[in-house]
Motif scaffolding. Structure first.
Motif, PDB file in Angstrom:
ATOM      1  N   THR A  22       0.620  -1.105  -0.097  1.00 56.91           N
ATOM      2  CA  THR A  22       0.090   0.114  -0.058  1.00 56.91           C
ATOM      3  C   THR A  22       1.002   1.466   0.139  1.00 56.91           C
ATOM      4  N   ILE A  23       1.772   1.385   0.965  1.00 53.61           N
ATOM      5  CA  ILE A  23       2.614   2.523   0.877  1.00 53.61           C
ATOM      6  C   ILE A  23       3.424   3.038  -0.243  1.00 53.61           C
ATOM      7  N   PRO A  24       4.162   2.039  -0.795  1.00 57.13           N
ATOM      8  CA  PRO A  24       5.089   2.392  -2.052  1.00 57.13           C
ATOM      9  C   PRO A  24       4.153   2.768  -3.031  1.00 57.13           C
ATOM     10  N   ALA A  25       2.932   2.297  -3.373  1.00 54.76           N
ATOM     11  CA  ALA A  25       2.025   2.286  -4.644  1.00 54.76           C
ATOM     12  C   ALA A  25       1.152   3.617  -4.326  1.00 54.76           C
ATOM     13  N   GLN A  26       1.250   4.330  -3.488  1.00 55.73           N
ATOM     14  CA  GLN A  26       0.431   5.681  -3.479  1.00 55.73           C
ATOM     15  C   GLN A  26       0.812   6.710  -4.434  1.00 55.73           C
ATOM     16  N   THR A  27       2.262   6.756  -4.715  1.00 59.04           N
ATOM     17  CA  THR A  27       2.538   7.518  -6.007  1.00 59.04           C
ATOM     18  C   THR A  27       2.638   6.898  -7.264  1.00 59.04           C
ATOM     19  N   GLY A  28       2.920   5.545  -7.194  1.00 56.20           N
ATOM     20  CA  GLY A  28       2.780   4.848  -8.381  1.00 56.20           C
ATOM     21  C   GLY A  28       4.166   4.467  -9.077  1.00 56.20           C
ATOM     22  N   ASP A  29       5.147   5.327  -8.817  1.00 60.52           N
ATOM     23  CA  ASP A  29       6.842   5.224  -9.143  1.00 60.52           C
ATOM     24  C   ASP A  29       7.301   4.276  -8.395  1.00 60.52           C
ATOM     25  N   TRP A  30       7.018   3.657  -7.417  1.00 65.17           N
ATOM     26  CA  TRP A  30       7.928   2.806  -6.568  1.00 65.17           C
ATOM     27  C   TRP A  30       7.587   1.279  -6.661  1.00 65.17           C
ATOM     28  N   ASN A  31       6.480   0.969  -7.664  1.00 69.07           N
ATOM     29  CA  ASN A  31       6.076  -0.370  -7.829  1.00 69.07           C
ATOM     30  C   ASN A  31       7.212  -1.342  -8.180  1.00 69.07           C
ATOM     31  N   ILE A  32       7.892  -0.779  -9.328  1.00 71.29           N
ATOM     32  CA  ILE A  32       9.082  -2.108  -9.753  1.00 71.29           C
ATOM     33  C   ILE A  32       9.916  -1.926  -8.883  1.00 71.29           C
ATOM     34  N   ILE A  33      10.530  -1.020  -8.035  1.00 67.50           N
ATOM     35  CA  ILE A  33      11.557  -0.829  -7.204  1.00 67.50           C
ATOM     36  C   ILE A  33      11.154  -1.899  -5.914  1.00 67.50           C
ATOM     37  N   SER A  34      10.031  -1.577  -5.410  1.00 64.54           N
ATOM     38  CA  SER A  34       9.259  -2.252  -4.227  1.00 64.54           C
ATOM     39  C   SER A  34       9.508  -3.848  -4.594  1.00 64.54           C
ATOM     40  N   GLY A  35       8.848  -4.151  -5.961  1.00 63.35           N
ATOM     41  CA  GLY A  35       8.826  -5.470  -6.386  1.00 63.35           C
ATOM     42  C   GLY A  35      10.310  -6.129  -6.352  1.00 63.35           C
ATOM     43  N   SER A  36      11.134  -5.340  -6.864  1.00 65.20           N
ATOM     44  CA  SER A  36      12.841  -5.861  -7.035  1.00 65.20           C
ATOM     45  C   SER A  36      13.192  -6.101  -5.392  1.00 65.20           C
ATOM     46  N   VAL A  37      12.998  -5.425  -4.551  1.00 70.18           N
ATOM     47  CA  VAL A  37      13.317  -5.450  -3.130  1.00 70.18           C
ATOM     48  C   VAL A  37      12.719  -6.579  -2.574  1.00 70.18           C
ATOM     49  N   ILE A  38      11.520  -6.845  -2.727  1.00 76.09           N
ATOM     50  CA  ILE A  38      10.829  -8.019  -2.435  1.00 76.09           C
ATOM     51  C   ILE A  38      11.559  -9.372  -2.988  1.00 76.09           C
ATOM     52  N   VAL A  39      11.623  -9.377  -4.180  1.00 78.71           N
ATOM     53  CA  VAL A  39      12.270 -10.615  -4.676  1.00 78.71           C
ATOM     54  C   VAL A  39      13.592 -10.887  -4.144  1.00 78.71           C
ATOM     55  N   THR A  40      14.378  -9.840  -4.138  1.00 80.30           N
ATOM     56  CA  THR A  40      15.729  -9.898  -3.715  1.00 80.30           C
ATOM     57  C   THR A  40      15.887 -10.458  -2.197  1.00 80.30           C
ATOM     58  N   PHE A  41      15.067  -9.810  -1.317  1.00 78.95           N
ATOM     59  CA  PHE A  41      15.069 -10.256  -0.011  1.00 78.95           C
ATOM     60  C   PHE A  41      14.511 -11.800  -0.022  1.00 78.95           C
ATOM     61  N   ASN A  42      13.610 -12.085  -0.831  1.00 79.02           N
ATOM     62  CA  ASN A  42      13.217 -13.693  -0.796  1.00 79.02           C
ATOM     63  C   ASN A  42      14.254 -14.342  -1.331  1.00 79.02           C
ATOM     64  N   GLU A  43      14.888 -14.147  -2.426  1.00 80.16           N
ATOM     65  CA  GLU A  43      15.848 -14.943  -2.769  1.00 80.16           C
ATOM     66  C   GLU A  43      17.201 -15.126  -1.851  1.00 80.16           C
ATOM     67  N   ILE A  44      17.487 -14.032  -1.180  1.00 81.85           N
ATOM     68  CA  ILE A  44      18.450 -14.142  -0.195  1.00 81.85           C
ATOM     69  C   ILE A  44      18.141 -14.938   1.050  1.00 81.85           C
ATOM     70  N   VAL A  45      16.824 -14.861   1.584  1.00 81.90           N
ATOM     71  CA  VAL A  45      16.288 -15.695   2.571  1.00 81.90           C
ATOM     72  C   VAL A  45      16.360 -17.112   2.036  1.00 81.90           C
ATOM     73  N   ASN A  46      15.978 -17.610   1.001  1.00 85.91           N
ATOM     74  CA  ASN A  46      16.025 -18.735   0.290  1.00 85.91           C
ATOM     75  C   ASN A  46      17.432 -19.589   0.268  1.00 85.91           C
ATOM     76  N   LYS A  47      18.289 -18.625   0.051  1.00 85.45           N
ATOM     77  CA  LYS A  47      19.680 -19.075   0.008  1.00 85.45           C
ATOM     78  C   LYS A  47      20.091 -19.622   1.286  1.00 85.45           C
ATOM     79  N   CYS A  48      19.853 -18.454   2.420  1.00 85.61           N
ATOM     80  CA  CYS A  48      20.436 -18.884   3.776  1.00 85.61           C
ATOM     81  C   CYS A  48      19.682 -20.045   4.231  1.00 85.61           C
ATOM     82  N   VAL A  49      18.234 -20.260   3.904  1.00 80.42           N
ATOM     83  CA  VAL A  49      17.512 -21.267   4.592  1.00 80.42           C
ATOM     84  C   VAL A  49      18.026 -22.688   3.852  1.00 80.42           C
TER      85      VAL A  49
END
Length: 84
Positions: A22-49
């Protein structure tokens, strides 16, 4: 005791998913950046686990993995809410 902490970390991840959708999508400019941060976090955690090291038994790694699962679950629920 650990069961309660695991459930709490799942709900914390679900809460973070609501924040991240909800918060990054208010302006509409941060959708791609927030999506890439979420995917990066997901992959780093998967690598550790799922690495072959024996750090999988660490309580901190399990909690971060549960938060990750809660984030993914929360994003799926938000996508279903938007699709209906």
């Amino acid at each position: 005791m650990f069961f309660n902490i695991n459930i709490l970390s799942l709900m914390l991840g679900f809460f973070f998913a609501n924040i991240l959708s909800t918060i990054p999508a208010q302006t509409g400019d941060w959708n791609i950046i927030s999506g890439s941060v979420i995917v990066t976090f997901n992959e780093i955690v998967n690598k550790c686990v799922y690495s072959k090291n024996n750090i999988r038994n660490s309580i901190l790694i399990k909690l971060v993995n549960n938060i990750k699962i809660g984030i993914v679950y929360g994003l799926f629920v938000d996508a279903f809410k938007l699709g209906s």
